[in-house]
Scaffold this motif. Structure first.
Motif, PDB file in Angstrom:
ATOM      1  N   GLN A 145       0.844  -1.179   0.000  1.00 38.98           N
ATOM      2  CA  GLN A 145       0.000   0.000   0.000  1.00 38.98           C
ATOM      3  C   GLN A 145       0.885   1.236   0.000  1.00 38.98           C
ATOM      4  N   GLU A 205      -1.908   5.163   3.538  1.00 39.20           N
ATOM      5  CA  GLU A 205      -2.150   3.916   4.251  1.00 39.20           C
ATOM      6  C   GLU A 205      -0.866   3.368   4.853  1.00 39.20           C
ATOM      7  N   SER A 206       0.251   3.562   4.166  1.00 43.55           N
ATOM      8  CA  SER A 206       1.528   3.087   4.677  1.00 43.55           C
ATOM      9  C   SER A 206       2.624   4.046   4.251  1.00 43.55           C
ATOM     10  N   LYS A 240       5.863   0.685   0.209  1.00 47.22           N
ATOM     11  CA  LYS A 240       6.343   0.852  -1.161  1.00 47.22           C
ATOM     12  C   LYS A 240       7.841   1.113  -1.214  1.00 47.22           C
ATOM     13  N   GLU A 274      -1.257  -2.109 -10.064  1.00 51.78           N
ATOM     14  CA  GLU A 274      -2.172  -1.525  -9.088  1.00 51.78           C
ATOM     15  C   GLU A 274      -3.497  -2.280  -9.156  1.00 51.78           C
ATOM     16  N   ASN A 298      -4.128   2.670  -4.958  1.00 49.45           N
ATOM     17  CA  ASN A 298      -3.004   2.743  -4.030  1.00 49.45           C
ATOM     18  C   ASN A 298      -2.639   1.405  -3.403  1.00 49.45           C
ATOM     19  N   GLU A 299      -3.037   0.304  -4.029  1.00 46.26           N
ATOM     20  CA  GLU A 299      -2.673  -1.034  -3.559  1.00 46.26           C
ATOM     21  C   GLU A 299      -2.034  -1.798  -4.712  1.00 46.26           C
TER      22      GLU A 299
END
Length: 251
Positions: A112, A116-117, A121, A223, A227-228
Motif C-alpha cells: 500500500q 495507508e503506509s 512501497k 495496481e 493505491n494497492e
C-alpha cells in the motif's frame, strides 16, 4: 496476454529471512519484521554458536540462498525513507541492494502507498533505483520505465536527476505513462504516452543490458485497487526478455 500474466509466471519461491546472533537493539528487529509484515516472507531469529553476529540469511528449505550483514539492510532500507529517493538526497551512485534482498526475487509483494503506509512501497522504490543504477553503470542497453503519470519525472527532483544522468550514457531510455512531461530537446529519452490500463496501472523498471553483460534486472508491479499494489522483481533473463518484448510491442 497482459502484464498480469508475468505476475502469474513468477516462480513464487518459498523463502524466509533468518537473523543470526542478533546484537542490534530490539527496534531494529521490529523494523525488519515490519517491512515484511503481511507478506509471504517470514522473519525469524536464531542463535548459532559458530555463526557471525548480526547476519541476515535468506533460507529456502534447508538451503541458504543469500546472506547480508544486518547493518547493510539498516543502511539501505530500515533507516531510510522514500523522501531520500524522491528528493535526490541519496544519489544514484549511493544505491546498494543487499544480497539478502536480491535473494527475495520472484516472490510477490502486496503493498500500500501513502497515506495507508509510509514504508511498504519503499522496498519497490529501492529496487527501482537499483535497476536504474545498474543501467547507469552499464552505460548501454535498454531501460524501460513506467511512471503512471509522466509528470512525475519533472515533479520528483530525485527522479529527474536519475534520468538526466542515465540519459547522458548510451542507454536507450524509454518512459511510459499518461501525458504530462516532454523531454528537453537535448535529451534522447523516448516517451510513450497513453491512457490505457497498462499506462495507468503498471509500475515497471526493466533493464536489458548489452549481450556482453548478464545484469538483466526488472521490477513489475500492478495496481490492483487504488493505491494497492502487487509486484515482484527478477534477474531471470528469459523472463526479462519476454517482459521487454511485450512492452516494446504493446505500449
Amino acid at each position: 496476454m497482459t502484464l498480469r500474466q508475468f505476475l502469474d509466471d513468477a516462480e513464487h519461491p518459498d523463502r524466509s529471512l533468518v537473523v543470526i546472533n542478533r546484537t542490534a537493539p530490539d527496534p531494529v528487529q521490529q523494523m525488519l519484521e515490519g517491512i515484511f509484515d503481511g507478506q509471504s516472507v517470514d522473519v525469524d531469529e536464531l542463535e548459532l554458536p559458530e555463526g557471525e553476529d548480526d547476519q541476515v540469511l535468506v533460507v529456502e528449505g534447508d538451503d541458504v540462498i543469500a546472506s547480508s550483514p544486518l547493518r547493510d539492510l539498516q543502511n539501505s532500507i530500515l533507516f531510510v525513507n522514500s523522501d531520500l529517493f524522491i528528493t535526490g538526497t541519496r544519489g544514484i551512485e549511493e544505491i546498494e541492494l543487499p544480497s539478502a534482498l536480491r535473494g527475495l526475487d520472484e516472490i510477490p509483494f502486496y503493498l500500500q502507498g501513502y497515506p495507508e503506509s509510509n514504508s511498504e512501497k519503499l522496498l519497490l522504490i529501492l529496487i527501482s533505483r537499483y535497476i536504474e543504477r545498474t543501467a547507469w553503470e552499464e552505460g548501454a542497453g535498454t531501460l524501460r520505465t513506467s511512471f503512471q503519470n509522466l509528470g512525475r519525472i519533472e515533479d520528483e527532483l530525485g527522479t529527474n536527476e536519475v534520468y538526466t544522468r542515465v540519459d547522458q550514457t548510451d542507454v536507450d531510455v524509454h518512459v511510459y505513462g499518461t501525458p504530462g512531461w516532454e523531454p528537453s530537446p537535448e535529451m534522447d529519452i523516448t516517451i510513450h504516452a497513453g491512457y490505457g490500463q497498462d499506462f495507468r496501472e503498471s509500475w515497471f523498471v526493466v533493464f536489458s543490458p548489452p549481450d556482453r553483460s548478464d545484469s538483466h534486472t526488472a521490477l513489475l508491479a500492478l495496481e490492483e485497487d487504488p493505491n494497492e499494489w502487487v509486484g515482484f522483481w527478477t534477474f531471470r533473463k528469459s523472463m526479462i526478455d519476454r517482459l521487454n518484448g511485450y512492452i516494446e510491442r504493446r505500449l
